[in-house]
Design a protein around this motif. Structure first.
Motif, PDB file in Angstrom:
ATOM      1  N   THR A 242       0.819  -1.215   0.000  1.00  0.00           N
ATOM      2  CA  THR A 242       0.000   0.000   0.000  1.00  0.00           C
ATOM      3  C   THR A 242       0.851   1.263   0.000  1.00  0.00           C
ATOM      4  OG1 THR A 242      -0.217  -0.066   2.413  1.00  0.00           O
ATOM      5  CG2 THR A 242      -1.994  -1.093   1.113  1.00  0.00           C
ATOM      6  N   GLY A 243       2.172   1.115   0.005  1.00  0.00           N
ATOM      7  CA  GLY A 243       3.078   2.251  -0.103  1.00  0.00           C
ATOM      8  C   GLY A 243       3.138   3.148   1.119  1.00  0.00           C
TER       9      GLY A 243
ATOM     10  N   LEU B 232       1.559   4.650   8.713  1.00  0.00           N
ATOM     11  CA  LEU B 232       0.624   3.631   9.178  1.00  0.00           C
ATOM     12  C   LEU B 232       0.297   3.838  10.659  1.00  0.00           C
ATOM     13  CD1 LEU B 232      -1.057   1.086   8.814  1.00  0.00           C
ATOM     14  CD2 LEU B 232       1.012  -0.253   9.244  1.00  0.00           C
ATOM     15  N   ALA B 233       1.315   4.117  11.462  1.00  0.00           N
ATOM     16  CA  ALA B 233       1.087   4.341  12.896  1.00  0.00           C
ATOM     17  C   ALA B 233       0.082   5.476  13.097  1.00  0.00           C
ATOM     18  CB  ALA B 233       2.403   4.651  13.604  1.00  0.00           C
ATOM     19  N   ARG B 234       0.257   6.575  12.373  1.00  0.00           N
ATOM     20  CA  ARG B 234      -0.685   7.698  12.509  1.00  0.00           C
ATOM     21  C   ARG B 234      -2.085   7.308  12.069  1.00  0.00           C
ATOM     22  NH1 ARG B 234       2.545  11.149   9.295  1.00  0.00           N
ATOM     23  NH2 ARG B 234       4.505  11.102  10.387  1.00  0.00           N
ATOM     24  N   ARG B 235      -2.189   6.547  10.972  1.00  0.00           N
ATOM     25  CA  ARG B 235      -3.505   6.154  10.455  1.00  0.00           C
ATOM     26  C   ARG B 235      -4.282   5.275  11.424  1.00  0.00           C
ATOM     27  NH1 ARG B 235      -3.932   3.909   4.640  1.00  0.00           N
ATOM     28  NH2 ARG B 235      -6.112   4.264   5.124  1.00  0.00           N
TER      29      ARG B 235
ATOM     30  N   PRO C  64       5.682   0.408  17.706  1.00  0.00           N
ATOM     31  CA  PRO C  64       4.828  -0.783  17.799  1.00  0.00           C
ATOM     32  C   PRO C  64       4.617  -1.444  16.431  1.00  0.00           C
ATOM     33  CG  PRO C  64       3.862   1.004  19.061  1.00  0.00           C
ATOM     34  CD  PRO C  64       5.002   1.587  18.288  1.00  0.00           C
ATOM     35  N   VAL C  65       4.514  -0.644  15.376  1.00  0.00           N
ATOM     36  CA  VAL C  65       4.341  -1.208  14.035  1.00  0.00           C
ATOM     37  C   VAL C  65       5.552  -2.054  13.684  1.00  0.00           C
ATOM     38  CG1 VAL C  65       4.095  -0.667  11.574  1.00  0.00           C
ATOM     39  CG2 VAL C  65       2.828   0.670  13.275  1.00  0.00           C
TER      40      VAL C  65
ATOM     41  N   ALA D 213      -8.691  -1.140  12.464  1.00  0.00           N
ATOM     42  CA  ALA D 213      -7.904  -0.035  11.920  1.00  0.00           C
ATOM     43  C   ALA D 213      -6.793  -0.552  11.010  1.00  0.00           C
ATOM     44  CB  ALA D 213      -7.318   0.802  13.053  1.00  0.00           C
ATOM     45  N   LEU D 214      -6.094  -1.608  11.437  1.00  0.00           N
ATOM     46  CA  LEU D 214      -5.041  -2.187  10.610  1.00  0.00           C
ATOM     47  C   LEU D 214      -5.614  -2.789   9.334  1.00  0.00           C
ATOM     48  CD1 LEU D 214      -2.728  -3.822  13.294  1.00  0.00           C
ATOM     49  CD2 LEU D 214      -2.011  -2.170  11.569  1.00  0.00           C
TER      50      LEU D 214
END
Length: 161
Positions: free
Chosen positions: A26-27, A33-36, A44-45, A62-63
């Protein structure tokens, strides 16, 4: 990431590889990703992708949304990883490195109010309070058997005082 086996068994490794692969597909960077998914840091990611930790259940949706993973996949993989971990513990296989963290000394806080350091102590296969009580308690409480062992150990320590 190399082809080396990840700690925690096949399901934990599959979960870690899936997260990394989908993030790259997904680039997204780890920070993005952590913020999303609502995390304030990307570490943690990294832990999830390296197989050092399992993502908590509250991050599943969310993930899955952020990484375009079919719904329920992460929950299924986490259940399988926890079952593998519990089975390994109940079969008497040593934990990672054959050791477990236990309090180095009895008691609560140190004089400064900090928790006392924990020592890495060897654990004999099949050792632990309660023997067959841990899986039953874990099932009754809805927690992994490993956590039930900690609960039983704490109860035994309190009763011995």
């Amino acid at each position: 990431m190399t082809g080396a086996p990840l700690p925690g068994g096949p399901a934990a490794g599959e979960l870690a590889r899936l997260l990394r692969r989908k993030r790259i597909e997904t680039g997204q960077s780890m920070r993005v990703l952590a913020r999303r998914i609502g995390l304030s840091a990307h570490s943690p990611v990294s832990d999830y992708e390296q197989g050092r930790r399992l993502p908590p259940p509250d991050l599943d949706r969310a993930l899955e949304a952020a990484l375009e993973i079919p719904g329920g996949t992460l929950a299924r993989l986490r259940r399988e990883a926890l079952a593998e971990r519990a089975a390994a513990m109940l079969d008497g296989e040593p934990a990672e490195h054959g050791e477990a963290y236990v309090p180095a000394e009895p008691g609560g806080a140190s004089p400064r109010g900090r928790r006392r350091p924990r020592a890495l102590l060897p654990v004999a296969p099949g050792a632990g309070p309660g023997g067959g009580a841990a899986p039953a308690l874990g099932f009754a409480l809805g927690v992994p058997a490993a956590l039930a062992v900690v609960i039983l150990w704490g109860a035994a320590r309190r009763a011995a005082r």
